[in-house]
Design a protein around this motif. Sequence first.
Motif, short mmCIF file in Angstrom:
data_model
loop_
_atom_site.label_atom_id
_atom_site.label_comp_id
_atom_site.label_asym_id
_atom_site.label_seq_id
_atom_site.Cartn_x
_atom_site.Cartn_y
_atom_site.Cartn_z
N ASP A 1 -9.51 14.13 61.24
CA ASP A 1 -10.39 14.46 62.36
C ASP A 1 -10.50 15.97 62.65
O ASP A 1 -11.59 16.47 62.90
CB ASP A 1 -9.91 13.78 63.65
N LEU A 2 -9.41 16.67 62.62
CA LEU A 2 -9.43 18.09 62.97
C LEU A 2 -9.81 19.00 61.80
O LEU A 2 -9.91 20.21 61.96
CB LEU A 2 -8.07 18.51 63.54
N ALA A 3 -10.07 18.42 60.63
CA ALA A 3 -10.44 19.21 59.45
C ALA A 3 -11.74 19.98 59.65
O ALA A 3 -12.00 20.95 58.95
CB ALA A 3 -10.54 18.30 58.22
N VAL A 4 -12.55 19.53 60.60
CA VAL A 4 -13.81 20.24 60.88
C VAL A 4 -13.53 21.71 61.21
O VAL A 4 -14.25 22.61 60.77
CB VAL A 4 -14.57 19.55 62.05
N LEU A 5 -12.47 21.98 61.97
CA LEU A 5 -12.19 23.36 62.41
C LEU A 5 -11.87 24.29 61.25
O LEU A 5 -12.50 25.36 61.14
CB LEU A 5 -11.09 23.36 63.48
N PRO A 6 -10.93 23.95 60.35
CA PRO A 6 -10.73 24.86 59.21
C PRO A 6 -11.97 24.97 58.32
O PRO A 6 -12.22 26.03 57.75
CB PRO A 6 -9.54 24.28 58.46
N CYS A 7 -12.75 23.89 58.22
CA CYS A 7 -13.97 23.97 57.42
C CYS A 7 -14.92 25.01 58.01
O CYS A 7 -15.50 25.82 57.27
CB CYS A 7 -14.67 22.61 57.36
N ILE A 8 -15.07 25.00 59.32
CA ILE A 8 -15.95 25.98 59.97
C ILE A 8 -15.47 27.40 59.69
O ILE A 8 -16.27 28.29 59.38
CB ILE A 8 -16.02 25.75 61.50
N LEU A 9 -14.16 27.61 59.76
CA LEU A 9 -13.62 28.96 59.62
C LEU A 9 -13.58 29.44 58.17
O LEU A 9 -13.54 30.64 57.93
CB LEU A 9 -12.22 29.03 60.24
#
Length: 169
Positions: free
Chosen positions: A122-130
């Motif tokens: 679920d939280l993988a979106v954040l490192p992907c954005i960065l």
Amino acid sequence: MLRLDAELNKDIIIELKKPLGKLYPDFEDAIDEIKSSEFLISVGDATFSNLIDHEIYPNLAIIDNLVQRKNYNHDVIHTENILKANNPAGTITDDLWETIGKALELCSNGECYVIDVAGEEDLAVLPCILMASEDTTILYGQPNEGLVILKVSDTINKAQTLIDAFIEE
């Protein structure tokens, strides 16, 4: 490893429950925008499955074989390029960061990659954005609401703010 603490991160948890991009209640309404993406990342099993059902293959997909905490089995993943990462619920592990970074490098050759997460994606979106380039489009499911589409260029600052609130362990 970065971890969300339910007591310390109440405001961040509320923010994470809000869509980081445009919400499409109906997947079909988003298809034209998805197809126009230069580089596409999919986070979540239902999102990945919907893409495959529409014969749209993301450059990178991140799955955990769960849909709303229930086991989900992908009949066909459409790539041999599968990487593994460990990431317990409520965390972003170094392993996940590194695997996403490696996958993004490997995707540059035009092949599709899937990261199979043991734990929760679920939280993988954040490192992907960065870590992804600014012209990247990221898709993820908003539980019981629909599909979220975001452009990295529009969400970098928000993602960094959210990450900064995590506790480092």
